[in-house]
Design a protein around this motif. Structure first.
Motif, PDB file in Angstrom:
ATOM      1  N   ALA A 115     -41.480 -25.480   5.838  1.00  0.00           N
ATOM      2  CA  ALA A 115     -40.889 -26.690   5.245  1.00  0.00           C
ATOM      3  C   ALA A 115     -39.991 -26.344   4.054  1.00  0.00           C
ATOM      4  CB  ALA A 115     -41.993 -27.656   4.811  1.00  0.00           C
ATOM      5  N   LYS A 116     -40.395 -25.327   3.293  1.00  0.00           N
ATOM      6  CA  LYS A 116     -39.633 -24.937   2.100  1.00  0.00           C
ATOM      7  C   LYS A 116     -38.624 -23.827   2.392  1.00  0.00           C
ATOM      8  CE  LYS A 116     -43.340 -26.238  -1.112  1.00  0.00           C
ATOM      9  NZ  LYS A 116     -44.293 -25.752  -2.151  1.00  0.00           N
ATOM     10  N   ASP A 117     -38.539 -23.412   3.649  1.00  0.00           N
ATOM     11  CA  ASP A 117     -37.625 -22.353   4.089  1.00  0.00           C
ATOM     12  C   ASP A 117     -37.842 -21.052   3.323  1.00  0.00           C
ATOM     13  OD1 ASP A 117     -35.725 -21.437   5.894  1.00  0.00           O
ATOM     14  OD2 ASP A 117     -34.042 -21.851   4.545  1.00  0.00           O
ATOM     15  N   VAL A 118     -39.116 -20.714   3.122  1.00  0.00           N
ATOM     16  CA  VAL A 118     -39.460 -19.420   2.522  1.00  0.00           C
ATOM     17  C   VAL A 118     -39.632 -18.432   3.673  1.00  0.00           C
ATOM     18  CG1 VAL A 118     -41.071 -18.166   1.046  1.00  0.00           C
ATOM     19  CG2 VAL A 118     -40.563 -20.576   0.580  1.00  0.00           C
ATOM     20  N   GLY A 119     -38.496 -17.917   4.144  1.00  0.00           N
ATOM     21  CA  GLY A 119     -38.506 -17.144   5.377  1.00  0.00           C
ATOM     22  C   GLY A 119     -38.112 -15.697   5.225  1.00  0.00           C
ATOM     23  N   TRP A 120     -38.102 -15.029   6.384  1.00  0.00           N
ATOM     24  CA  TRP A 120     -37.676 -13.639   6.518  1.00  0.00           C
ATOM     25  C   TRP A 120     -36.680 -13.556   7.670  1.00  0.00           C
ATOM     26  CZ3 TRP A 120     -40.879  -9.000   5.008  1.00  0.00           C
ATOM     27  CH2 TRP A 120     -41.908  -9.316   4.116  1.00  0.00           C
ATOM     28  N   ARG A 121     -35.696 -12.681   7.532  1.00  0.00           N
ATOM     29  CA  ARG A 121     -34.813 -12.363   8.657  1.00  0.00           C
ATOM     30  C   ARG A 121     -35.298 -11.040   9.246  1.00  0.00           C
ATOM     31  NH1 ARG A 121     -29.632  -9.913  10.183  1.00  0.00           N
ATOM     32  NH2 ARG A 121     -29.590  -8.765   8.210  1.00  0.00           N
ATOM     33  N   ILE A 122     -36.072 -11.138  10.320  1.00  0.00           N
ATOM     34  CA  ILE A 122     -36.604  -9.937  10.958  1.00  0.00           C
ATOM     35  C   ILE A 122     -36.218  -9.860  12.441  1.00  0.00           C
ATOM     36  CG2 ILE A 122     -38.495  -9.566   9.343  1.00  0.00           C
ATOM     37  CD1 ILE A 122     -40.380 -10.960  11.291  1.00  0.00           C
ATOM     38  N   ASP A 123     -35.524 -10.869  12.946  1.00  0.00           N
ATOM     39  CA  ASP A 123     -35.002 -10.858  14.310  1.00  0.00           C
ATOM     40  C   ASP A 123     -33.508 -10.549  14.237  1.00  0.00           C
ATOM     41  OD1 ASP A 123     -37.364 -12.214  16.025  1.00  0.00           O
ATOM     42  OD2 ASP A 123     -37.207 -13.183  14.070  1.00  0.00           O
ATOM     43  N   TYR A 124     -33.072  -9.586  15.037  1.00  0.00           N
ATOM     44  CA  TYR A 124     -31.701  -9.092  14.943  1.00  0.00           C
ATOM     45  C   TYR A 124     -31.069  -8.924  16.322  1.00  0.00           C
ATOM     46  CZ  TYR A 124     -33.050  -7.153  10.274  1.00  0.00           C
ATOM     47  OH  TYR A 124     -33.495  -6.957   8.988  1.00  0.00           O
ATOM     48  N   HIS A 125     -29.736  -8.972  16.343  1.00  0.00           N
ATOM     49  CA  HIS A 125     -28.932  -8.315  17.363  1.00  0.00           C
ATOM     50  C   HIS A 125     -28.366  -7.069  16.667  1.00  0.00           C
ATOM     51  CE1 HIS A 125     -27.837 -11.841  20.268  1.00  0.00           C
ATOM     52  NE2 HIS A 125     -29.004 -12.074  19.683  1.00  0.00           N
ATOM     53  N   ILE A 126     -28.762  -5.901  17.093  1.00  0.00           N
ATOM     54  CA  ILE A 126     -28.222  -4.647  16.560  1.00  0.00           C
ATOM     55  C   ILE A 126     -27.453  -3.984  17.689  1.00  0.00           C
ATOM     56  CG2 ILE A 126     -28.811  -2.365  15.657  1.00  0.00           C
ATOM     57  CD1 ILE A 126     -31.028  -3.656  14.047  1.00  0.00           C
ATOM     58  N   SER A 127     -26.154  -3.776  17.480  1.00  0.00           N
ATOM     59  CA  SER A 127     -25.251  -3.487  18.584  1.00  0.00           C
ATOM     60  C   SER A 127     -24.353  -2.286  18.305  1.00  0.00           C
ATOM     61  CB  SER A 127     -24.359  -4.702  18.863  1.00  0.00           C
ATOM     62  OG  SER A 127     -25.122  -5.866  19.059  1.00  0.00           O
ATOM     63  N   THR A 128     -23.814  -1.723  19.394  1.00  0.00           N
ATOM     64  CA  THR A 128     -22.773  -0.715  19.260  1.00  0.00           C
ATOM     65  C   THR A 128     -21.501  -1.374  18.733  1.00  0.00           C
ATOM     66  OG1 THR A 128     -22.361  -1.053  21.625  1.00  0.00           O
ATOM     67  CG2 THR A 128     -23.652   0.889  21.008  1.00  0.00           C
ATOM     68  N   PRO A 129     -20.633  -0.599  18.077  1.00  0.00           N
ATOM     69  CA  PRO A 129     -19.493  -1.213  17.376  1.00  0.00           C
ATOM     70  C   PRO A 129     -18.560  -2.022  18.260  1.00  0.00           C
ATOM     71  CG  PRO A 129     -19.834   1.033  16.604  1.00  0.00           C
ATOM     72  CD  PRO A 129     -20.752   0.848  17.781  1.00  0.00           C
TER      73      PRO A 129
ATOM     74  N   GLY B   2     -26.321   3.788   9.639  1.00  0.00           N
ATOM     75  CA  GLY B   2     -25.501   4.954   9.334  1.00  0.00           C
ATOM     76  C   GLY B   2     -25.112   5.753  10.559  1.00  0.00           C
ATOM     77  N   HIS B   3     -25.879   5.579  11.651  1.00  0.00           N
ATOM     78  CA  HIS B   3     -25.564   6.269  12.903  1.00  0.00           C
ATOM     79  C   HIS B   3     -24.605   5.465  13.781  1.00  0.00           C
ATOM     80  CE1 HIS B   3     -28.170   9.594  12.194  1.00  0.00           C
ATOM     81  NE2 HIS B   3     -29.282   8.917  12.268  1.00  0.00           N
ATOM     82  N   GLY B   4     -24.081   4.363  13.252  1.00  0.00           N
ATOM     83  CA  GLY B   4     -23.064   3.615  13.983  1.00  0.00           C
ATOM     84  C   GLY B   4     -23.501   2.269  14.504  1.00  0.00           C
ATOM     85  N   TRP B   5     -24.785   1.975  14.439  1.00  0.00           N
ATOM     86  CA  TRP B   5     -25.258   0.675  14.902  1.00  0.00           C
ATOM     87  C   TRP B   5     -24.851  -0.421  13.920  1.00  0.00           C
ATOM     88  CZ3 TRP B   5     -27.186  -0.064  19.655  1.00  0.00           C
ATOM     89  CH2 TRP B   5     -27.623   1.067  20.359  1.00  0.00           C
ATOM     90  N   VAL B   6     -24.673  -1.637  14.428  1.00  0.00           N
ATOM     91  CA  VAL B   6     -24.145  -2.747  13.636  1.00  0.00           C
ATOM     92  C   VAL B   6     -25.126  -3.909  13.633  1.00  0.00           C
ATOM     93  CG1 VAL B   6     -22.247  -4.406  13.383  1.00  0.00           C
ATOM     94  CG2 VAL B   6     -21.785  -2.081  14.210  1.00  0.00           C
ATOM     95  N   ASP B   7     -25.403  -4.455  12.462  1.00  0.00           N
ATOM     96  CA  ASP B   7     -26.212  -5.659  12.292  1.00  0.00           C
ATOM     97  C   ASP B   7     -25.272  -6.857  12.476  1.00  0.00           C
ATOM     98  OD1 ASP B   7     -27.665  -7.841  11.328  1.00  0.00           O
ATOM     99  OD2 ASP B   7     -28.340  -6.824   9.504  1.00  0.00           O
ATOM    100  N   VAL B   8     -25.319  -7.458  13.654  1.00  0.00           N
ATOM    101  CA  VAL B   8     -24.284  -8.426  14.027  1.00  0.00           C
ATOM    102  C   VAL B   8     -24.304  -9.664  13.128  1.00  0.00           C
ATOM    103  CG1 VAL B   8     -23.369  -9.863  15.884  1.00  0.00           C
ATOM    104  CG2 VAL B   8     -24.253  -7.579  16.402  1.00  0.00           C
ATOM    105  N   TRP B   9     -25.482 -10.235  12.892  1.00  0.00           N
ATOM    106  CA  TRP B   9     -25.551 -11.440  12.041  1.00  0.00           C
ATOM    107  C   TRP B   9     -24.980 -11.163  10.662  1.00  0.00           C
ATOM    108  CZ3 TRP B   9     -26.745 -16.586  12.412  1.00  0.00           C
ATOM    109  CH2 TRP B   9     -26.904 -17.272  11.213  1.00  0.00           C
ATOM    110  N   ARG B  10     -25.403 -10.055  10.057  1.00  0.00           N
ATOM    111  CA  ARG B  10     -24.966  -9.783   8.691  1.00  0.00           C
ATOM    112  C   ARG B  10     -23.474  -9.493   8.641  1.00  0.00           C
ATOM    113  NH1 ARG B  10     -26.481 -12.194   5.814  1.00  0.00           N
ATOM    114  NH2 ARG B  10     -28.695 -11.667   5.652  1.00  0.00           N
TER     115      ARG B  10
END
Length: 256
Positions: free
Chosen positions: A211-225, A183-191
């Protein structure tokens, strides 16, 4: 310009699994690494400065714990180690490299999964880190914060979201903090690039999660617009398992 974020879960362990061989073939201009679990005397020359790269590091004071680093083909104009907050900096969680008008940051946000005490440490970090992120965006520079944020933002970001609503990494307070950040302007690049692709980057070592791909997305590039708008493609490298995380690569238009 290719930028990679990779939690190594131990730089020496990842090296033994071929991480630095992969690095040479990755085409990366900048690689942000987390969880070094080593101090500088523990690291070989090839880990400190792989062929073709400069290496910079912010290790934790505690041996075998945390620590972040940045590998880059171009020497940065400036490197900032730590946030200037003693207890956070003692854990080696923040390293910034400036290249002209672009800053690239390697971040390792605390995990709260081991105990309630560590969850409170995580909440304390979040409370004190938000003003820093607001100040960063106010600098007027382009900034990419790469790293292990240890928070899955939305249900799409983890396989078993219903079973993790009360668990660290998917708590309402943590998710709300990320929402506030965006909300402060940062961008979740992957999403932004892939609105419907889960993009998991971490898998538990328990059971058959990987093996079953029961994963989490917790690594990000969070960037200025501005720099986020230059993102062209992303990928998650799973051909070789260097750690319990997979490297996250984003390609941006232009050169470093």
């Amino acid at each position: 310009m290719r930028i990679v974020s990779a939690n190594l879960n131990g730089v020496r362990s990842a090296a033994n699994k071929g991480f630095f061989d992969w690095l040479q073939s990755s085409g990366a201009d900048v690689v942000c690494v987390q969880e070094l679990k080593a101090q500088l005397p523990d690291m070989s020359a090839a880990m400190l400065a792989p062929a073709g790269y400069h290496g910079f590091f912010h290790p934790a004071e505690k041996k075998g714990y945390s620590g972040v680093g940045i590998y880059c083909r171009r020497a940065p104009d400036r490197v900032v180690e730590g946030l200037g907050i003693a207890d956070i900096d003692a854990e080696g969680r923040y390293l910034r490299a400036d290249f002209g008008q672009l800053s690239v940051i390697s971040l390792y946000l605390p995990s709260g999964s081991s105990s309630e005490e560590r969850q409170q440490v995580k909440f304390s970090f979040l409370e004190r880190f938000m003003p820093h992120m607001r100040a960063l965006i106010a600098e007027g520079r382009e900034v990419i914060v790469c790293g292990d944020w240890n928070i899955a933002h939305q249900p799409i970001d983890l396989k078993n979201w219903k079973g993790n609503l009360k668990n660290s990494g998917f708590l309402p307070e943590e998710r709300a903090w990320l929402s506030e950040l965006f909300g402060h302007g940062w961008v979740d690049v992957w999403r932004t690039l892939y609105p419907e692709a889960p993009g998991y980057t971490w898998w538990s070592n328990r059971g058959q999660a990987y093996a079953k791909d029961v994963g989490w997305r917790i690594d990000y590039h969070i960037s200025t617009p501005g720099i986020a708008a230059q993102a062209q493609a992303g990928s998650i490298y799973k051909d070789i398992k260097f750690s319990d995380h997979a490297p996250l690569t984003i390609d941006y238009a232009g050169a470093l």
